[in-house]
Design an enzyme around this catalytic site. Structure first.
Site, PDB file in Angstrom:
ATOM      1  N   ARG A 154       0.831  -1.212   0.000  1.00  0.00           N
ATOM      2  CA  ARG A 154       0.000   0.000   0.000  1.00  0.00           C
ATOM      3  C   ARG A 154       0.861   1.256   0.000  1.00  0.00           C
ATOM      4  O   ARG A 154       0.544   2.233  -0.679  1.00  0.00           O
ATOM      5  CB  ARG A 154      -0.957   0.004   1.196  1.00  0.00           C
ATOM      6  CG  ARG A 154      -2.019  -1.089   1.096  1.00  0.00           C
ATOM      7  CD  ARG A 154      -2.919  -1.130   2.312  1.00  0.00           C
ATOM      8  NE  ARG A 154      -2.105  -1.390   3.497  1.00  0.00           N
ATOM      9  CZ  ARG A 154      -2.433  -1.012   4.729  1.00  0.00           C
ATOM     10  NH1 ARG A 154      -3.551  -0.351   4.949  1.00  0.00           N
ATOM     11  NH2 ARG A 154      -1.661  -1.297   5.740  1.00  0.00           N
ATOM     12  N   ASN A 193      -6.274  -3.085   2.081  1.00  0.00           N
ATOM     13  CA  ASN A 193      -6.177  -4.537   2.212  1.00  0.00           C
ATOM     14  C   ASN A 193      -7.570  -5.134   2.344  1.00  0.00           C
ATOM     15  O   ASN A 193      -8.463  -4.528   2.934  1.00  0.00           O
ATOM     16  CB  ASN A 193      -5.363  -4.923   3.450  1.00  0.00           C
ATOM     17  CG  ASN A 193      -3.890  -4.664   3.281  1.00  0.00           C
ATOM     18  OD1 ASN A 193      -3.381  -4.590   2.173  1.00  0.00           O
ATOM     19  ND2 ASN A 193      -3.181  -4.533   4.388  1.00  0.00           N
TER      20      ASN A 193
END
Length: 93
Positions: free
Chosen positions: A20, A38
């Site tokens: 990320r 996620n």
């Protein structure tokens, strides 16, 4: 030059490896907007928006990953534009 927004599900070794943050760093570099988060199943969801050729180049960079990240699969679909102002990392789950 068209603007696009894509929803992408990344599968592989993409959680717990800084994916990320890697995505956000490169989003700033490519000047695209959207978010990344996620998912419970171990995959990562992203929505990304920008100039079509820039989004394509950005996604190629993410697919390539780095020495920690291993993207095995990207499921990509076009979705309506939202005109986000930034690229954000959403909270874990």
């Amino acid at each position: 030059m068209a603007y696009v927004r894509k929803r992408v599900i990344f599968s592989g070794y993409v959680q717990g490896v800084g994916f990320r943050y890697f995505a956000k760093m490169h989003a700033q570099r490519f000047n695209v907007t959207g978010f990344v988060e996620n998912l419970y199943d171990g995959s990562v969801l992203m929505e990304v928006e920008g100039k079509d050729y820039v989004v394509d180049a950005y996604l190629k960079t993410l697919k390539k990953g780095n020495h920690h990240i291993d993207v095995e699969r990207m499921d990509v679909q076009n979705i309506p534009l939202k005109q986000d102002r930034s690229f954000e990392i959403k909270d874990y789950y």
